[in-house]
Design an enzyme around this catalytic site. Sequence first.
Site, mmCIF file in Angstrom:
data_model
loop_
_atom_site.group_PDB
_atom_site.id
_atom_site.type_symbol
_atom_site.label_atom_id
_atom_site.label_comp_id
_atom_site.label_asym_id
_atom_site.label_seq_id
_atom_site.Cartn_x
_atom_site.Cartn_y
_atom_site.Cartn_z
ATOM 1 N N ARG A 1 -3.397 4.353 3.012
ATOM 2 C CA ARG A 1 -3.516 3.005 3.553
ATOM 3 C C ARG A 1 -2.195 2.252 3.502
ATOM 4 O O ARG A 1 -1.418 2.398 2.551
ATOM 5 C CB ARG A 1 -4.648 2.218 2.884
ATOM 6 C CG ARG A 1 -4.420 1.562 1.532
ATOM 7 C CD ARG A 1 -4.489 2.504 0.357
ATOM 8 N NE ARG A 1 -5.597 3.416 0.306
ATOM 9 C CZ ARG A 1 -6.740 3.163 -0.318
ATOM 10 N NH1 ARG A 1 -6.911 2.052 -0.946
ATOM 11 N NH2 ARG A 1 -7.671 4.079 -0.378
ATOM 12 N N GLY B 1 0.836 -1.192 0.000
ATOM 13 C CA GLY B 1 0.000 0.000 0.000
ATOM 14 C C GLY B 1 0.875 1.248 0.000
ATOM 15 O O GLY B 1 1.553 1.517 -0.978
ATOM 16 N N PHE B 2 0.828 2.003 1.093
ATOM 17 C CA PHE B 2 1.585 3.260 1.207
ATOM 18 C C PHE B 2 1.177 4.227 0.087
ATOM 19 O O PHE B 2 2.000 4.770 -0.620
ATOM 20 C CB PHE B 2 3.107 3.020 1.200
ATOM 21 C CG PHE B 2 3.570 2.241 2.399
ATOM 22 C CD1 PHE B 2 3.920 2.900 3.584
ATOM 23 C CD2 PHE B 2 3.614 0.867 2.376
ATOM 24 C CE1 PHE B 2 4.307 2.175 4.710
ATOM 25 C CE2 PHE B 2 3.994 0.134 3.502
ATOM 26 C CZ PHE B 2 4.347 0.787 4.657
ATOM 27 N N HIS B 3 -0.121 4.358 -0.065
ATOM 28 C CA HIS B 3 -0.644 5.301 -1.049
ATOM 29 C C HIS B 3 -2.088 5.659 -0.682
ATOM 30 O O HIS B 3 -2.701 5.003 0.168
ATOM 31 C CB HIS B 3 -0.575 4.713 -2.473
ATOM 32 C CG HIS B 3 -1.429 3.508 -2.688
ATOM 33 N ND1 HIS B 3 -0.932 2.236 -2.817
ATOM 34 C CD2 HIS B 3 -2.771 3.382 -2.793
ATOM 35 C CE1 HIS B 3 -1.906 1.379 -2.994
ATOM 36 N NE2 HIS B 3 -3.038 2.049 -2.976
ATOM 37 N N ALA B 4 -2.565 6.692 -1.321
ATOM 38 C CA ALA B 4 -3.981 7.054 -1.246
ATOM 39 C C ALA B 4 -4.487 7.137 -2.683
ATOM 40 O O ALA B 4 -3.698 7.076 -3.637
ATOM 41 C CB ALA B 4 -4.157 8.397 -0.539
#
Length: 137
Positions: free
Chosen positions: A100, A52-55
């Site tokens: 997230r 993840g580590f993104h929106a």
Amino acid sequence: MLALAGRHECLTLNTIADVRGGLVALEALHNVPFEIKRVYYLFDTAKGVKRGFHAHKQLKQLAICVSGSCQFLLDNGSQKESITLEGVDKALYMEGLIWREMSEFTSDCVLMVLANAYYDEADYIRNYQTFLEFISR
Ligand code: TYD
């Protein structure tokens, strides 16, 4: 286009069970709160891996662990919430600007995600600082 405000919700899906076993049906605009354009799933996630580590700016998604479990860290820019996603009848709905991070995938985890749009890298925000800037617009 303006980004969609971030929102998430944990849903319990109706299970149809009899002596033969269980069944869960996913229907667009009924228990899935959007028209489904894409389904993808994560599996064989290596031990200790975080993803993840993104929106997303606009995307609506429904995530279900159809096997095993994993952890979601959800961040709307002002509040963080950690959610264990486990159980074939548990779904996590996310829309818009939510950062997230997923972790603690069990070795049998199959994380299925339904989405309301085709894959589009332009809808991703992969930098946390940029995410916070979008929130404050
Ligand atoms: P990414 O969204 O970065 O995965 P995660 O958030 O789970 O860590 O996607 C990983 C790679 O897969 C990236 O190169 C983009 C690609 N991808 C697709 O081609 N189609 C898709 O529907 C998704 C979700 C990813």
